[in-house]
Design a protein around this motif. Structure first.
Motif, PDB file in Angstrom:
ATOM      1  N   MET A  24       0.837  -1.295  -0.062  1.00  9.86           N
ATOM      2  CA  MET A  24       0.039   0.121   0.080  1.00  9.86           C
ATOM      3  C   MET A  24       0.809   1.328   0.131  1.00  9.86           C
ATOM      4  O   MET A  24       1.951   1.263   0.466  1.00  9.86           O
ATOM      5  CB  MET A  24      -0.903  -0.194   1.228  1.00  9.86           C
ATOM      6  CG  MET A  24      -1.925  -1.171   1.085  1.00  9.86           C
ATOM      7  SD  MET A  24      -3.059  -1.179   2.548  1.00  9.86           S
ATOM      8  CE  MET A  24      -3.888   0.273   2.406  1.00  9.86           C
ATOM      9  N   SER A  25       0.432   2.334  -0.284  1.00 12.32           N
ATOM     10  CA  SER A  25       0.916   3.738  -0.705  1.00 12.32           C
ATOM     11  C   SER A  25       1.049   4.353   0.696  1.00 12.32           C
ATOM     12  O   SER A  25       0.015   4.290   1.620  1.00 12.32           O
ATOM     13  CB  SER A  25       0.382   4.659  -1.658  1.00 12.32           C
ATOM     14  OG  SER A  25       0.704   3.953  -2.895  1.00 12.32           O
ATOM     15  N   ALA A  26       1.846   5.290   0.900  1.00 11.36           N
ATOM     16  CA  ALA A  26       2.293   6.135   1.994  1.00 11.36           C
ATOM     17  C   ALA A  26       1.017   7.031   2.134  1.00 11.36           C
ATOM     18  O   ALA A  26       0.329   7.363   1.188  1.00 11.36           O
ATOM     19  CB  ALA A  26       3.289   6.783   2.063  1.00 11.36           C
ATOM     20  N   LYS A  27       0.525   7.062   3.597  1.00 11.59           N
ATOM     21  CA  LYS A  27      -0.547   7.906   3.783  1.00 11.59           C
ATOM     22  C   LYS A  27      -0.105   9.010   4.679  1.00 11.59           C
ATOM     23  O   LYS A  27       0.421   8.821   5.945  1.00 11.59           O
ATOM     24  CB  LYS A  27      -1.687   7.052   4.580  1.00 11.59           C
ATOM     25  CG  LYS A  27      -2.826   7.714   4.941  1.00 11.59           C
ATOM     26  CD  LYS A  27      -3.930   8.041   4.022  1.00 11.59           C
ATOM     27  CE  LYS A  27      -5.190   8.600   4.843  1.00 11.59           C
ATOM     28  NZ  LYS A  27      -5.516   9.633   4.469  1.00 11.59           N
ATOM     29  N   VAL A  54       9.454   5.895   1.838  1.00 12.83           N
ATOM     30  CA  VAL A  54       9.372   7.047   1.616  1.00 12.83           C
ATOM     31  C   VAL A  54      10.871   7.604   1.282  1.00 12.83           C
ATOM     32  O   VAL A  54      11.507   7.659   2.119  1.00 12.83           O
ATOM     33  CB  VAL A  54       8.528   8.404   2.336  1.00 12.83           C
ATOM     34  CG1 VAL A  54       8.803   9.562   1.593  1.00 12.83           C
ATOM     35  CG2 VAL A  54       6.912   7.872   2.285  1.00 12.83           C
ATOM     36  N   PHE A  92       6.687  10.134  -2.215  1.00 13.62           N
ATOM     37  CA  PHE A  92       6.931   9.319  -3.071  1.00 13.62           C
ATOM     38  C   PHE A  92       7.804   7.990  -2.577  1.00 13.62           C
ATOM     39  O   PHE A  92       8.705   8.323  -1.912  1.00 13.62           O
ATOM     40  CB  PHE A  92       7.801   9.546  -4.332  1.00 13.62           C
ATOM     41  CG  PHE A  92       6.957  10.591  -5.101  1.00 13.62           C
ATOM     42  CD1 PHE A  92       6.250  10.279  -6.075  1.00 13.62           C
ATOM     43  CD2 PHE A  92       7.356  11.958  -4.752  1.00 13.62           C
ATOM     44  CE1 PHE A  92       5.659  11.310  -6.922  1.00 13.62           C
ATOM     45  CE2 PHE A  92       6.619  12.864  -5.644  1.00 13.62           C
ATOM     46  CZ  PHE A  92       5.850  12.757  -6.622  1.00 13.62           C
ATOM     47  N   ASP A  93       7.428   6.784  -2.595  1.00 10.79           N
ATOM     48  CA  ASP A  93       8.168   5.569  -2.297  1.00 10.79           C
ATOM     49  C   ASP A  93       9.245   5.107  -3.287  1.00 10.79           C
ATOM     50  O   ASP A  93       9.304   5.695  -4.213  1.00 10.79           O
ATOM     51  CB  ASP A  93       7.277   4.618  -1.925  1.00 10.79           C
ATOM     52  CG  ASP A  93       6.461   3.929  -2.849  1.00 10.79           C
ATOM     53  OD1 ASP A  93       6.799   3.868  -3.966  1.00 10.79           O
ATOM     54  OD2 ASP A  93       5.416   3.211  -2.653  1.00 10.79           O
ATOM     55  N   GLU A  95       9.439   2.838  -4.904  1.00  5.42           N
ATOM     56  CA  GLU A  95       8.754   2.134  -6.316  1.00  5.42           C
ATOM     57  C   GLU A  95       8.091   3.332  -7.193  1.00  5.42           C
ATOM     58  O   GLU A  95       7.331   2.938  -7.984  1.00  5.42           O
ATOM     59  CB  GLU A  95       7.601   0.975  -5.884  1.00  5.42           C
ATOM     60  CG  GLU A  95       8.215   0.054  -5.204  1.00  5.42           C
ATOM     61  CD  GLU A  95       7.214  -1.076  -4.795  1.00  5.42           C
ATOM     62  OE1 GLU A  95       5.933  -0.677  -5.255  1.00  5.42           O
ATOM     63  OE2 GLU A  95       7.709  -2.224  -4.398  1.00  5.42           O
ATOM     64  N   LYS A  97       5.291   5.008  -6.159  1.00  7.69           N
ATOM     65  CA  LYS A  97       4.148   5.346  -5.783  1.00  7.69           C
ATOM     66  C   LYS A  97       3.944   6.681  -5.245  1.00  7.69           C
ATOM     67  O   LYS A  97       4.644   6.945  -4.456  1.00  7.69           O
ATOM     68  CB  LYS A  97       3.505   4.182  -5.151  1.00  7.69           C
ATOM     69  CG  LYS A  97       3.472   2.956  -5.996  1.00  7.69           C
ATOM     70  CD  LYS A  97       3.048   1.850  -4.831  1.00  7.69           C
ATOM     71  CE  LYS A  97       2.915   0.214  -5.560  1.00  7.69           C
ATOM     72  NZ  LYS A  97       2.501  -0.512  -4.436  1.00  7.69           N
ATOM     73  N   LYS A  98       2.792   7.362  -4.921  1.00  8.11           N
ATOM     74  CA  LYS A  98       2.734   8.643  -4.509  1.00  8.11           C
ATOM     75  C   LYS A  98       1.468   8.462  -3.450  1.00  8.11           C
ATOM     76  O   LYS A  98       0.703   7.391  -3.619  1.00  8.11           O
ATOM     77  CB  LYS A  98       1.826   9.529  -5.681  1.00  8.11           C
ATOM     78  CG  LYS A  98       2.650  10.229  -6.660  1.00  8.11           C
ATOM     79  CD  LYS A  98       2.210  11.259  -7.285  1.00  8.11           C
ATOM     80  CE  LYS A  98       0.905  11.397  -7.839  1.00  8.11           C
ATOM     81  NZ  LYS A  98       0.163  12.636  -8.598  1.00  8.11           N
ATOM     82  N   SER A  99       1.670   9.138  -2.639  1.00  8.29           N
ATOM     83  CA  SER A  99       0.677   9.505  -1.478  1.00  8.29           C
ATOM     84  C   SER A  99      -0.322  10.019  -1.708  1.00  8.29           C
ATOM     85  O   SER A  99      -0.473  10.604  -2.828  1.00  8.29           O
ATOM     86  CB  SER A  99       1.685   9.952  -0.030  1.00  8.29           C
ATOM     87  OG  SER A  99       1.773  11.349  -0.205  1.00  8.29           O
ATOM     88  N   ASN A 100      -1.313  10.368  -0.633  1.00  7.60           N
ATOM     89  CA  ASN A 100      -2.282  11.314  -0.881  1.00  7.60           C
ATOM     90  C   ASN A 100      -1.793  12.564  -0.633  1.00  7.60           C
ATOM     91  O   ASN A 100      -0.516  12.858  -0.431  1.00  7.60           O
ATOM     92  CB  ASN A 100      -3.263  10.963   0.243  1.00  7.60           C
ATOM     93  CG  ASN A 100      -2.743  11.142   1.626  1.00  7.60           C
ATOM     94  OD1 ASN A 100      -1.828  10.405   1.765  1.00  7.60           O
ATOM     95  ND2 ASN A 100      -3.187  11.963   2.612  1.00  7.60           N
TER      96      ASN A 100
END
Length: 108
Positions: A24-27, A54, A92-93, A95, A97-100
């Protein structure tokens, strides 16, 4: 459940399938302080969850400076702002992926 002589498993249709690499992406939940100088170089702490992977934070289009993170917080310095006012902050992590999005406000 049977329908028209065939068995239908409704649970299987709605069960989310996860793979081993599915993360899952960062929150993001908050940023402190919530505002700072348009000149940048302000230390901020961003709180949230799933932040351990992140590797970068952007304030609008500009990358933050000196980013470090653990599972529940990110510490970084703000880049200079383009304009006075609200700015979207996103993490951004590793991989990509963007957070909210959360909001930071640049002031004079």
């Amino acid at each position: 459940m049977f329908h028209g002589g065939s068995r239908i498993d409704f649970r299987a249709q709605f069960k989310k399938r996860r793979t081993k690499g599915d993360v899952m992406s960062a929150k993001l939940s908050s940023i402190q302080p919530a505002s700072g100088s348009i000149a940048g170089d302000e230390k901020v702490i961003i709180s949230g969850s799933l932040l351990m992977n992140v590797v970068g934070v952007h304030f609008g289009p500009a990358p933050a400076i000196d980013v470090s993170s653990d599972n529940t917080k990110i510490t970084c310095k703000t880049p200079p702002g383009d304009i006075v006012g609200n700015c979207d902050v996103v993490a951004f992590d590793n991989e990509g992926k963007k957070s909210n999005v959360i909001t930071y406000t640049y002031v004079q």
